[in-house]
Design a protein around this motif. Structure first.
Motif: not given
Lengths: 279, 175
Positions: B27-39, B134-138, B167-171
């Motif tokens: 949620i914090n990630t979404y709020k910080n940069d507005g990216k909402k599509v996670f794969s 994955t290319k479709v996702c933020d 580049i994976p954004n996290g694990v």
């Protein structure tokens, strides 16, 4: 990857493969169990824990020099004194055992003989009866510092003990006496006694000369010990050995192709860990 | 009995807390940069297992007042295709063998209706199309389980993603 492999990883390998190890153990327990069951049943068949006594037939021979044969020959005292040892050697030889084996098994059935003697050891099969085993049911020994030879036969049946003794005596008459020309044997009366396993052949409790030292032991505790030793040798030791081999194999596989088992394993890849979920 | 209950309660609450922690992070990630599509993809978990975890995660996120759309982008081969199947919040879509353009259309259709779109995709080392998804996702997040994630598979996954410019954004690690 070896720098990441530690005790925790070994524990994880065991935890991950616990069902495999368990199934492996169950399968081999069944396999080895069947194999050792045969030996256990054979032991129970040959042990005679309900019998408290043994029949021992005994005969004493006195070695007498034959004076005519010694005429004209100079024989010293040592030669004369060694003659009983020669008789004992002939009686305890493989040839005598073979003679007894052939004669005894022509009179009685194998099962009867095995049931009433300690002819086979607990972990042996009936087919393993051999000449060496026959030597456990009779014995010749020289009485110390005398010219007397004691001959014994053993069995759980009086009649069988008597038969074994009779065959031994026949051998002595047919072979031993003819092979030794300077002496003859003067036979005493045959005696058949019922003795306890821990007593000596005179009926006294003497552990130094007890029947148990002559490979005759029919106590319940020894049978139990034999069964336990069979189970340990044929079941537990192979099972534990194979399980250890399996565990070593799993550890080796895990070492060669390791898994990521802790947070620090992920830290090396510059990808942030967002969190840890407990499932 | 109380002793056992004590431990059971602790383990249940730990599980809930672990989900909440990760939910808050997303949620914090979404709020910080507005990216909402996670794969979400994994080198060690099957798509069903991954979906189960992300669904639980989605439930915790939705408890925070956000609308979640969960998409399973590729079904295992033997399963029946279903759309908007029996899920409590009726916000789970399952599709079989989508192209990346089709997925993009679905995402675009629902982009304004939902606060977060969580897409569960198969492993990139098993399914070739997964890279296209994955290319479709933020953002791309890896979900990996301790004891089941092999170094070789994880490195291969990262390599595939990086070679495709992702580049994976996290694990998220699973115990």
């Amino acid at each position: 990857m070896s720098e990441h492999f530690g005790f925790k990883d070994i524990w994880i390998v065991l935890k991950k493969n616990k069902y495999l190890i368990l199934i492996f153990n169950c399968i081999f327990f069944i396999i080895f169990g069947f194999m050792s069951l045969k030996s256990v049943l054979s032991t129970l068949k040959t042990g005679k824990s309900d019998r408290e006594s043994i029949y021992a037939a005994s005969v004493h021979y006195v070695v007498q020099p034959i004076v005519e044969s010694m005429k004209g020959e100079k024989l010293d005292q040592d030669f004369y004194r060694s003659i009983p040892d020669d008789f004992v050697a002939i009686i305890n030889s493989d040839e005598c055992a073979n003679y007894i084996y052939n004669n005894l098994f022509s009179i009685y059935s194998k099962d009867y003989i095995i049931e009433n003697t300690e002819l086979i050891l607990p972990n042996q099969e009936i087919e393993d009866i051999n000449i060496e085993a026959i030597k456990s049911i009779y014995k010749a020994q020289r009485e110390k510092n005398t010219m007397i030879i004691n001959l014994y036969s053993f069995s759980y049946q009086r009649e069988l003990a008597k038969s074994i003794m009779s065959i031994c005596k026949n051998y002595i008459d047919e072979v031993a006496r003819k092979n030794i020309k300077y002496a003859d044997l003067e036979e005493s009366m045959e005696v058949i006694k019922e003795v306890k396993p821990t007593s000596n052949l005179e009926g006294n409790n003497d552990s130094n000369n007890s029947l148990s030292s002559m490979n005759v032991n029919n106590s319940m505790s020894s049978k139990l010990k034999n069964v336990i030793s069979i189970i340990v040798k044929n079941l537990f030791i192979p099972l534990v050995g194979l399980t250890l081999l399996l565990i070593l194999l799993l550890i080796w596989i895990s070492f060669v192709n390791p898994t990521m088992n802790r947070k620090s394993d992920f830290c090396e890849y510059d990808i942030p860990i967002l969190g840890e979920i407990i499932e | 009995m109380n002793f056992i209950k004590f431990f059971n309660q602790n383990s249940i609450s730990n599980k809930q807390e672990s989900y909440r922690y990760v939910a808050n992070t997303l949620i914090n990630t979404y709020k910080n940069d507005g990216k909402k599509v996670f794969s979400f993809t994994s080198s060690s978990l099957s798509i069903d297992s991954c979906l189960k975890i992300i669904r639980n995660l989605g439930e915790h996120i939705s408890k925070k007042g956000l609308d979640i759309l969960l998409i399973q982008a590729c079904l295992p081969e033997n399963k029946v295709i279903s759309k908007a199947s029996n899920v409590k919040d009726k916000s789970l879509l399952k599709f079989d063998n989508l192209t990346s353009n089709e997925l993009k259309e679905i995402v675009n259709e629902n982009h304004k209706n939902y606060d977060l779109i969580l897409i569960v995709i198969p492993s990139v080392i098993i399914k070739a199309d997964a890279l296209e998804y994955t290319k479709v996702c933020d953002k791309t997040i890896l979900v990996e389980k301790y004891m089941y994630c092999y170094y070789s598979n994880y490195e291969e996954t990262i390599l595939y993603l990086k070679n495709s410019g992702i580049i994976p954004n996290g694990v998220i690690t699973v115990v």
